[in-house]
Enzyme design. Structure first.
Site, PDB file in Angstrom:
ATOM      1  N   ASP A 181       8.525  27.575 -32.584  1.00 43.92           N
ATOM      2  CA  ASP A 181       9.557  27.848 -33.576  1.00 43.92           C
ATOM      3  C   ASP A 181       8.887  27.837 -34.951  1.00 43.92           C
ATOM      4  O   ASP A 181       7.862  27.178 -35.141  1.00 43.92           O
ATOM      5  CB  ASP A 181      10.631  26.761 -33.486  1.00 43.92           C
ATOM      6  CG  ASP A 181      11.650  26.866 -34.599  1.00 43.92           C
ATOM      7  OD1 ASP A 181      12.166  27.974 -34.814  1.00 43.92           O
ATOM      8  OD2 ASP A 181      11.912  25.857 -35.262  1.00 43.92           O
ATOM      9  N   CYS A 185       0.845  -1.203   0.000  1.00 40.65           N
ATOM     10  CA  CYS A 185       0.000   0.000   0.000  1.00 40.65           C
ATOM     11  C   CYS A 185       0.872   1.241   0.000  1.00 40.65           C
ATOM     12  O   CYS A 185       2.101   1.163   0.013  1.00 40.65           O
ATOM     13  CB  CYS A 185      -0.926   0.001   1.212  1.00 40.65           C
ATOM     14  SG  CYS A 185      -0.053   0.238   2.777  1.00 40.65           S
ATOM     15  N   ASP A 216      17.116  25.409 -30.861  1.00 39.26           N
ATOM     16  CA  ASP A 216      15.954  25.522 -29.967  1.00 39.26           C
ATOM     17  C   ASP A 216      16.228  24.923 -28.588  1.00 39.26           C
ATOM     18  O   ASP A 216      15.432  25.108 -27.667  1.00 39.26           O
ATOM     19  CB  ASP A 216      14.736  24.810 -30.576  1.00 39.26           C
ATOM     20  CG  ASP A 216      14.270  25.464 -31.862  1.00 39.26           C
ATOM     21  OD1 ASP A 216      14.318  26.704 -31.933  1.00 39.26           O
ATOM     22  OD2 ASP A 216      13.878  24.746 -32.794  1.00 39.26           O
ATOM     23  N   CYS A 232       3.538   1.643   2.628  1.00 42.04           N
ATOM     24  CA  CYS A 232       4.784   0.915   2.353  1.00 42.04           C
ATOM     25  C   CYS A 232       5.720   1.761   1.503  1.00 42.04           C
ATOM     26  O   CYS A 232       6.915   1.905   1.802  1.00 42.04           O
ATOM     27  CB  CYS A 232       4.502  -0.396   1.616  1.00 42.04           C
ATOM     28  SG  CYS A 232       3.480  -1.564   2.520  1.00 42.04           S
ATOM     29  N   ASP A 234      12.354  22.232 -32.995  1.00 37.43           N
ATOM     30  CA  ASP A 234      12.892  21.012 -33.587  1.00 37.43           C
ATOM     31  C   ASP A 234      14.389  21.063 -33.833  1.00 37.43           C
ATOM     32  O   ASP A 234      14.993  20.057 -34.180  1.00 37.43           O
ATOM     33  CB  ASP A 234      12.194  20.726 -34.925  1.00 37.43           C
ATOM     34  CG  ASP A 234      12.643  21.677 -36.017  1.00 37.43           C
ATOM     35  OD1 ASP A 234      12.840  22.871 -35.714  1.00 37.43           O
ATOM     36  OD2 ASP A 234      12.807  21.240 -37.164  1.00 37.43           O
TER      37      ASP A 234
END
Length: 838
Positions: free
Chosen positions: A430, A3, A632, A6, A628
């Site tokens: 971008d 649980c 960037d 724990c 991309d």
């Protein structure tokens, strides 16, 4: 671990180990991620000292996908199923003796008539058997109690054992009453037997555990389905012979072949052949992608048509598929910020419940109730409380959400990114490769009077076929699409800074910028206006002439992707402000921004400038940066959420929090929708978990007995506990039905951002500025080439180029090394004409 208590205990113990910087424990996957300098042995020792077991997770290159898949195999459900079947068998017999005979008069063998002690002994034996079958609760619960870290098993063990112990006491008292001949007292004690409750509690909890385990298994279905995609063998070429080898034996540089209908075994590059590849396994896009020599292919995608020969570039855990699997599993192993609330509660939950149970029992005894009544209330409190629901509320939703994203080509690297993406207020995009395709395309073909489009394209194709310029590729692609074939030209020359010239069947052909062609032939006022109009709209006009007679204009531009405008509209509908960042000039940038429909365009921004813009935007709201390229990466890292287009540079992908495998801007609003849906699901789960416990515990304690007469039997309390975790997991699984690309349910953010005003990026730079006169730039690609060449020089902090004016403005610290500047410009393919002091 059984649980949330724990996992909280393990996390607390490991966090105390010297050298551990951070620790995240997942109850869902039974795994732990640790960062820091501590040794694995020290970490494992801390886990063991806390009362649990641990082993280092394997991660060698030779590890196969089947090993990973086996690690996710649901081993818990079959074990629980066997335990449940055995428990129910004995429990039914026990219930027949206790409730069937006593309450409904079911018949028993004659030797039991009037022999209440014998019936008690039978119940004792049957309850003992059921408790032995479910001994895991008692072993785990006792260990946790000894280690001063009580968990859910402790609650179950205490509740069941309390019922059992009281029943054993009642049985002894009953036998004493029989010996003394007091049969009325014996019958009274007969009603005090709770053996069926002791057995029923552990059986019902096992039911809940089994349902929970089955549901938890389904949360990893997306991950397991990805693992199943991984091919098990590959066909390699060795000594000119085809041999089939296990996928683990494929090495980088090996040559492999793939026939139509077969899965591509590892990432590679096609060196022979062409085909169409179904990449839906990785991107979610079902339309096949054409591939030819030089193109890359990825593991687990399907070769649909042609025979191809490839060179392996990434194998084992380096393949795209393996990286996707790793991202999804890592996201499930990390913790979302919202989980901290549940973690804090879980850490004190079980001790608090045990205290409440004791107080409940004592209060009822002080109120004059019988010990059996008071004990029943205390046991009900123990067995109705459910820390599991709290512990599972967040991780199950994160696992399902990240799995859903992976199915649709959206990869969340961490649980934090999955939670925070939905809170974005500003999206910075971008331009090149994100909003636009990143590759120039022919947009307009305008023949001059006396010529046709086909004649113009044929001459342009014949000239540009031998050129390496990016714009030439656009014309070649358009000509091939329309079925035009080039003619062989002679005396081909690339005139630096101007254009191209060649001879064809005795005719002189020219192609290039308006300035160059205008100096060689007459251009009508009408065509001049059209050239200016094309330039105003962000397009590059290329003019072509034959024997000094203008044939016409072909306009080339980096066109926006088909889905970009709708994606921007979807983001705005969500209340998100959309900003476009680009290093291009103002004119081109605003033309593209207008087509895409963005709220603001920031042009002439250098890589460092993009990062500075993001830093400024963050002052006005939570920012997501979508890009991309390598340039960037700083902005992606600076943003609250960095989103990388999957087809982009590896550096950008590494810097991002989310990777879009389809390289589609439409997946940005889809990622935000999925994040919002996941967060909503987590809120629902946490509400249910807190609501259940806040209502269930007072009900079990008997708070409502005096008001409404509501009294909770311990067996019903156990049933409620067993179903609570199941409900939480089932609710998380409902995320699988969410449509991430449907915008119907989109709602604006609670607080919309207000965008700040920006001056041109170059105006913010400090240092000395020099304007260089450069010949040969004819488009935005030329500008970028000049900028890249100059930015690589020491001392130059920023560059802004303008192909229309033929200049580049450099900002530098100290005096310029003009020899290095001239050399860099020449190496880029352009001509340095001097310093412009105007």
């Amino acid at each position: 671990m059984s649980c949330a208590a724990c996992s909280a205990r393990v996390e607390k113990a490991v966090s105390k180990v010297p050298g551990v910087e951070s620790c995240s424990v997942s109850l869902l996957t039974n795994s732990m991620g640790v960062e820091g300098t501590a040794s694995p042995a020290a970490v494992i020792s801390a886990v063991t000292a806390a009362g649990y077991g641990a082993a280092l997770k394997g991660g060698s290159e030779s590890k196969s996908s089947s090993d990973s898949e086996d690690a996710l195999k649901d081993r818990e459900t079959p074990v629980l199923k066997r335990r449940l079947i055995a428990s129910v068998g004995f429990l039914l017999v026990l219930m027949y003796f206790s409730m069937g005979h006593m309450m409904w008069g079911f018949p028993l063998p004659k030797w039991f008539e009037g022999n209440h002690v014998a019936m008690g002994l039978v119940q004792l034996l049957l309850a003992t058997i059921v408790m032995i079958i479910n001994q895991k609760f008692f072993i785990s619960g006792t260990k946790a109690l000894i280690n001063r870290a009580p968990n859910m098993d402790t609650l179950v063990a205490l509740g069941s054992f309390a019922s059992y112990a009281w029943s054993v006491y009642a049985l002894f008292m009953m036998s004493d009453a029989v010996v003394k001949g007091d049969h009325e007292l014996a019958m009274t004690y007969m009603d005090e037997l709770y053996f069926e409750s002791a057995a029923m509690i552990v059986t019902l909890i096992t039911v809940g555990k089994m349902l929970e385990a089955r549901s938890k298994g389904k949360t990893t279905d997306a991950l397991k389905s990805l693992m199943k995609l991984a091919p098990k063998t590959a066909v390699l070429i060795r000594d000119n012979t085809e041999i089939t080898v296990p996928i683990e034996q494929v090495r980088r540089g090996d040559i492999f072949v793939v026939r139509p209908g077969e899965n591509i075994p590892v990432d590679g590059t096609i060196i022979e052949g062409s085909t169409a590849v179904n990449e839906s396994a990785l991107t979610g896009e079902s339309i096949p992608v054409d591939k030819s020599e030089g193109d890359s292919v990825s593991a687990a995608t399907v070769n649909q048509s042609g025979f191809i020969r490839c060179e392996a570039t990434r194998v084992g855990e380096d393949t795209t598929l393996s990286q996707i699997i790793k991202m999804v599993s890592d996201a499930a192993a990390t913790k979302a910020p919202i989980a901290k609330i549940a973690d804090k509660v879980s850490g004190v939950f079980v001790p608090t419940v045990i205290t409440i149970a004791l107080v409940t029992t004592i209060v009822w005894l002080l109120c004059g109730e019988t010990f059996a009544f008071a004990l029943a209330r205390g046991i009900s409190v123990l067995v109705i409380s459910c820390p599991c629901a709290l512990g599972l509320a967040t991780p199950v939703a994160i696992m399902v959400g990240s799995g859903m994203g992976a199915k649709n080509g959206i990869l969340f690297k961490t649980a934090v990114s999955l939670e925070e993406t939905g809170k974005v207020q500003i999206a910075a995009l971008d331009k090149t490769g994100t909003i636009t395709s990143g590759e120039p395309r022919v947009t307009d073909i305008i023949p001059a009077e006396g010529f046709t489009e086909e004649e113009l394209m044929r001459v342009a194709y014949s000239l540009e076929a031998k050129s390496e310029h990016p714009l030439a590729k656009a014309i070649l692609l358009k000509a091939e699409e329309t079925g035009i074939t080039p003619e062989n030209v002679s005396d081909f020359r690339a005139l630096a800074g101007n254009g191209l010239s060649a001879r064809l069947n005795g005719d002189t052909l020219l192609g290039g910028s308006m300035r160059f062609i205008g100096s060689q032939t007459d251009v009508s006022e009408d065509l001049l206006r059209q050239c200016e109009g094309l330039a105003e709209s962000g397009k590059t006009p290329l003019l072509f002439a034959k024997n000094n007679t203008l044939m016409g204009i072909i306009a080339v531009a980096d066109v926006i992707k088909p889905e970009s405008a709708q994606a921007v509209k979807d983001l705005q509908h969500m209340g998100i402000k959309v900003v476009m960042l680009t290093g291009d000039n103002e004119k081109t940038a605003h033309a593209i921004g207008k087509q895409a429909g963005v709220d603001k365009v920031i042009a002439g921004v250098l890589p460092d400038g993009k990062e500075a813009v993001i830093r400024r935007l963050k002052e006005y709201g939570k920012v997501a940066m979508v890009g991309d390229g390598i340039n960037d990466a700083p902005a992606l890292t600076r943003a609250d959420i960095g989103i990388a287009i999957g087809a982009g540079a590896d550096v950008a992908i590494d810097a991002a929090d989310i990777v879009l495998m389809k390289s589609s801007l439409a997946d940005v609003p889809a990622a935000i929708r999925l994040s919002r849906a996941t967060l909503k699901n987590i809120h629902q789960n946490l509400f249910w978990a807190f609501f259940y416990n806040s209502i269930g515990i007072p009900l079990a304690a008997g708070v409502f007995i005096s008001l409404f007469g509501w009294r909770l039997n311990p067996m019903f309390a156990a049933a409620a506990m067993s179903l609570s975790s199941f409900c939480v997991v089932t609710n998380a699984l409902s995320l699988n039905l969410f449509k991430i690309h449907e915008s119907k349910g989109d709602k604006p953010v609670k607080k919309a951002a207000v965008l700040p005003e920006f001056t041109e990026a170059k105006a913010e730079d400090s240092g000395k500025t020099i304007t260089l006169s450069i010949d040969g730039m004819v488009c935005g690609h030329c500008e970028n080439a000049v900028k890249a060449a100059l930015e690589a020089l020491d001392g130059i902090t920023s560059v802004s180029a303008d192909h229309e004016k033929g200049i580049a403005v450099i900002t530098l610290n100290g005096e310029p090394d003009m020899k290095a500047v001239k050399k860099a410009i020449k190496a880029a393919g352009y001509a340095f004409k001097g310093i412009n002091n105007a």
